[in-house]
Design a protein around this motif. Structure first.
Motif, mmCIF file in Angstrom:
data_model
loop_
_atom_site.group_PDB
_atom_site.id
_atom_site.type_symbol
_atom_site.label_atom_id
_atom_site.label_comp_id
_atom_site.label_asym_id
_atom_site.label_seq_id
_atom_site.Cartn_x
_atom_site.Cartn_y
_atom_site.Cartn_z
ATOM 1 N N LYS A 230 62.702 -28.983 32.862
ATOM 2 C CA LYS A 230 61.980 -29.844 31.851
ATOM 3 C C LYS A 230 60.576 -30.146 32.400
ATOM 4 O O LYS A 230 59.716 -30.519 31.831
ATOM 5 C CB LYS A 230 62.931 -30.966 31.989
ATOM 6 C CG LYS A 230 62.331 -32.215 30.907
ATOM 7 C CD LYS A 230 63.323 -33.395 30.697
ATOM 8 C CE LYS A 230 62.587 -34.348 30.098
ATOM 9 N NZ LYS A 230 61.267 -34.853 30.327
ATOM 10 N N GLU A 231 60.652 -30.439 33.848
ATOM 11 C CA GLU A 231 59.172 -30.915 34.446
ATOM 12 C C GLU A 231 58.241 -29.657 34.047
ATOM 13 O O GLU A 231 57.259 -30.036 33.894
ATOM 14 C CB GLU A 231 59.543 -30.854 36.086
ATOM 15 C CG GLU A 231 59.377 -32.267 36.539
ATOM 16 C CD GLU A 231 59.664 -32.503 37.943
ATOM 17 O OE1 GLU A 231 58.352 -32.412 38.634
ATOM 18 O OE2 GLU A 231 60.668 -32.302 38.255
ATOM 19 N N ASP A 234 57.220 -29.736 30.611
ATOM 20 C CA ASP A 234 56.394 -30.792 30.451
ATOM 21 C C ASP A 234 55.002 -30.912 30.803
ATOM 22 O O ASP A 234 54.050 -31.102 30.148
ATOM 23 C CB ASP A 234 56.973 -32.064 30.947
ATOM 24 C CG ASP A 234 58.160 -32.901 30.699
ATOM 25 O OD1 ASP A 234 58.362 -32.670 29.411
ATOM 26 O OD2 ASP A 234 58.869 -33.766 31.316
ATOM 27 N N LYS A 235 54.954 -29.900 31.836
ATOM 28 C CA LYS A 235 53.453 -29.758 32.276
ATOM 29 C C LYS A 235 52.646 -28.806 31.348
ATOM 30 O O LYS A 235 51.492 -28.989 31.109
ATOM 31 C CB LYS A 235 53.643 -29.003 33.738
ATOM 32 C CG LYS A 235 53.280 -30.009 34.773
ATOM 33 C CD LYS A 235 51.936 -30.633 35.008
ATOM 34 C CE LYS A 235 51.667 -31.633 36.149
ATOM 35 N NZ LYS A 235 50.867 -32.555 35.970
ATOM 36 N N GLU A 238 51.609 -30.798 28.376
ATOM 37 C CA GLU A 238 50.669 -31.709 28.580
ATOM 38 C C GLU A 238 49.059 -30.886 28.743
ATOM 39 O O GLU A 238 48.354 -31.385 28.122
ATOM 40 C CB GLU A 238 50.722 -32.155 30.283
ATOM 41 C CG GLU A 238 50.017 -33.416 30.260
ATOM 42 C CD GLU A 238 50.288 -33.778 31.828
ATOM 43 O OE1 GLU A 238 51.440 -33.713 32.276
ATOM 44 O OE2 GLU A 238 49.213 -33.796 32.553
ATOM 45 N N TYR A 260 64.930 -28.901 24.187
ATOM 46 C CA TYR A 260 63.753 -29.503 24.623
ATOM 47 C C TYR A 260 62.636 -29.582 23.498
ATOM 48 O O TYR A 260 62.005 -30.572 23.285
ATOM 49 C CB TYR A 260 63.221 -28.527 25.695
ATOM 50 C CG TYR A 260 61.908 -29.150 26.384
ATOM 51 C CD1 TYR A 260 61.775 -29.903 27.450
ATOM 52 C CD2 TYR A 260 60.375 -28.941 25.366
ATOM 53 C CE1 TYR A 260 60.703 -30.556 27.818
ATOM 54 C CE2 TYR A 260 59.418 -29.617 26.183
ATOM 55 C CZ TYR A 260 59.449 -30.296 27.185
ATOM 56 O OH TYR A 260 58.195 -30.932 27.402
ATOM 57 N N LEU A 264 61.111 -32.728 21.591
ATOM 58 C CA LEU A 264 59.491 -32.924 21.511
ATOM 59 C C LEU A 264 59.121 -32.911 20.034
ATOM 60 O O LEU A 264 58.315 -34.056 19.586
ATOM 61 C CB LEU A 264 58.987 -31.765 22.002
ATOM 62 C CG LEU A 264 57.441 -31.836 22.178
ATOM 63 C CD1 LEU A 264 56.988 -32.972 23.536
ATOM 64 C CD2 LEU A 264 56.945 -30.491 22.598
#
Ligand SMILES: NC(=O)c1ccc[n+]([C@@H]2O[C@H](COP(=O)([O-])OP(=O)(O)OC[C@H]3O[C@@H](n4cnc5c(N)ncnc54)[C@H](OP(=O)(O)O)[C@@H]3O)[C@@H](O)[C@H]2O)c1
Length: 493
Positions: A230-231, A234-235, A238, A260, A264
């Motif tokens: 997830k992290e 996420d990056k 971004e 995921y 989103l």
């Protein structure tokens, strides 16, 4: 060895014709063709057919007979190195192992002058090309793979101290636009794709052939560090299309990745495009990031397998999947995508029979598929029913994690000629061909999952090229297919 100078200016950079004197036949057959020197300012990378040989590329040769005519037999060689050198700086080791190795520089220049009909000086740039005789394209493919692997590994090494501490130690905090060096990046994310995945090889080969500086890397995320997935994504979300292009998702994260992007989409509907296929299959294996900074979420597993099967069928003038009787062994992640696509293509006159060790999973998959495709006949059975049913199938697809579902129960003996057997596994994991051989059935048509993996990559590559509005030539796909032992007609691009 002299290159014929009447090359055509066709677009292809793959198959070019070199002509050899008949007395060189033996030399060629002895495996090492040696080297030839081309004059002019040419590089190995160019897409100009006059511009040189590309490392890892295939070249087709014909042997010239004593009477000047050409032997109809063609042979294929692989360019395993093409180095540009200024004539004045050539050292004996540059020519080692070539027919020119004993030549002094003066003799070399004399020879070039004679061959090319013009004067050469120390300042001329030449390209030293080394070929490998490629009787067996699969073997040749392995060599190319090895060289591409080195290419990918060198890039990985370069990034080793950068942001990509590949998991399990992976820490996403280093992933910032500043330290990514302006190269468009793509990843395959799974438990351990760095160990086995061929996607980085296919994509990096394509980038190299297209002259793009893109880079495709494997990212391992251990299941006990699942939070990193997830992290990591996420990056990527971004930073977006400033840097990223493709996320290929492999086991065990295909379902999590879809979830995921569903989440989103709820928060940012404009940033996600979920394909109907991925939603119905319940998993994604390819996410393309467009110039609109949108995440295009697709599933190419089923289409990859179905395209490769139709490729084999059309090569044998046996049409396509429509109205075929197909037995599918397995009901896991890959089988779900395959079942959906095959059922869609076979239509109301075909029959899909799903066999699974755990029969309830086959029954559940059938129920789900029937809700989307109510007109398509689908049956669900236990794997123990395969021996009795196998001969009723025109095509049997094995999509289980390991082993050969046909060998243990003596099914091979019952199979009629003309049946097509396709394994989702490929490489050493695919043992079906060997088992059929042991059962004395070399007459069967058996294919491993190389076609599925190449076709899956082609689907994603074409989707990316459609989004970013560039073209990938048919030859690039054809050659990548060759490399993986999947000799396919070039996909339309
Ligand atoms: N070529 C490609 O592009 C490509 C793409 C995707 C996947 N694959 C390959 O396809 C295979 C399946 O992947 P997946 O994601 O579907 O895995 P998965 O979700 O874990 O499903 C595994 C399937 O294999 C069955 N199975 C496992 N061991 C078995 C055994 N000993 N005997 C009989 N059945 C057995 C399971 O039956 P139960 O339900 O009874 O457990 C289940 O149907 C993998 O090997 C993967 O590498 C290839």
């Amino acid at each position: 060895m002299e290159e014929n100078k009447t090359e055509t200016h066709e677009k292809s950079v793959i198959a070019r014709e070199l002509w050899f004197q008949e007395n060189e036949k033996e030399f060629i057959a002895e495996h090492s063709i040696g080297a030839t020197i081309r004059a002019g300012d040419r590089t190995a990378e160019t897409t100009d057919p006059k511009g040189g040989y590309r490392e890892g590329g295939f070249v087709t040769l014909k042997i010239q007979k004593a009477d000047g005519s050409f032997d109809p037999l063609e042979t294929t060689v692989v360019v395993y190195s093409a180095k540009k050198k200024v004539l004045g700086e050539i050292k004996p080791e540059d020519l080692e192992g070539t027919p020119l190795s004993q030549k002094t520089k003066t003799a070399l220049i004399e020879k070039l002058t004679r061959l090319y009909g013009r004067d050469f000086t120390d300042n001329d740039t030449v390209t030293i090309v080394r070929f490998e005789y490629a009787d067996d394209l699969k073997e040749a493919g392995k060599k190319i793979l090895a060289s591409l692997q080195t290419f990918a590994q060198n890039d990985l090494l370069e990034l080793k101290n950068g942001p990509f501490r590949l998991a399990p130690e992976y820490k996403p905090s280093g992933l910032t636009p500043e330290n990514i060096k302006g190269r468009p990046l793509s990843f395959i994310i799974g438990e351990q794709p760095s160990e086995y995945a061929v996607s980085p090889l296919m994509w990096n080969a394509e980038f190299k052939m297209r002259g793009s500086n893109g880079l495709f890397l494997p990212v391992d995320i251990a299941p006990d560090k699942k939070g990193n997935l997830k992290e990591f994504i996420d990056k990527i979300v971004e930073i977006g299309n400033l840097v990223f292009r493709v996320l290929t998702i492999t086991n065990p994260y295909k379902i999590d990745a879809l979830q995921y992007f569903k989440n989103l989409q709820e928060r940012y509907p404009d940033r996600v495009d979920l394909s109907e296929d991925a939603l119905r299959i319940g998993a994604t294996n390819q996410i393309l990031i467009g110039p609109d900074n949108k995440f295009y979420v697709i599933n190419s597993d089923g289409r990859g397998m179905a395209n490769s099967i139709e490729e084999f069928l059309s090569g044998k003038n046996r049409g396509n999947l429509e109205a075929k009787h197909v037995g599918l062994v397995g009901a896991g992640g890959a089988a779900r995508g395959i079942a959906y696509e095959v059922a869609k293509r076979m239509g109301p006159h075909g029959l899909l029979t799903i066999f699974n060790r755990t029969q309830e999973k086959a029954v559940a998959l059938k129920a789900e598929l029937s809700s989307y495709l109510p007109q398509t006949p689908i049956e669900a059975r236990g794997l123990n029913e395969l021996p009795g049913q196998a001969k009723e199938q025109e095509i049997i697809i094995s999509s289980i994690t390991e082993g050969d579902p046909l060998s243990d129960s003596g099914v091979y003996k019952t199979l009629p000629r003309g049946i097509l057997i396709v394994d989702a596994n490929y490489g050493p994991k695919s043992i079906i061909e060997q088992k059929a051989h042991e059962a004395g059935r070399d007459d069967l048509d058996i294919h491993d999952g190389a076609g599925m993996v190449v076709e899956g990559y082609i689907i994603a590559s074409q989707e990316l090229s459609r989004l970013w509005k560039y073209e990938v030539s048919r030859e690039v796909y054809r050659e990548i297919g060759f490399v993986f032992g999947y000799r396919k007609r070039a996909a339309s691009s």
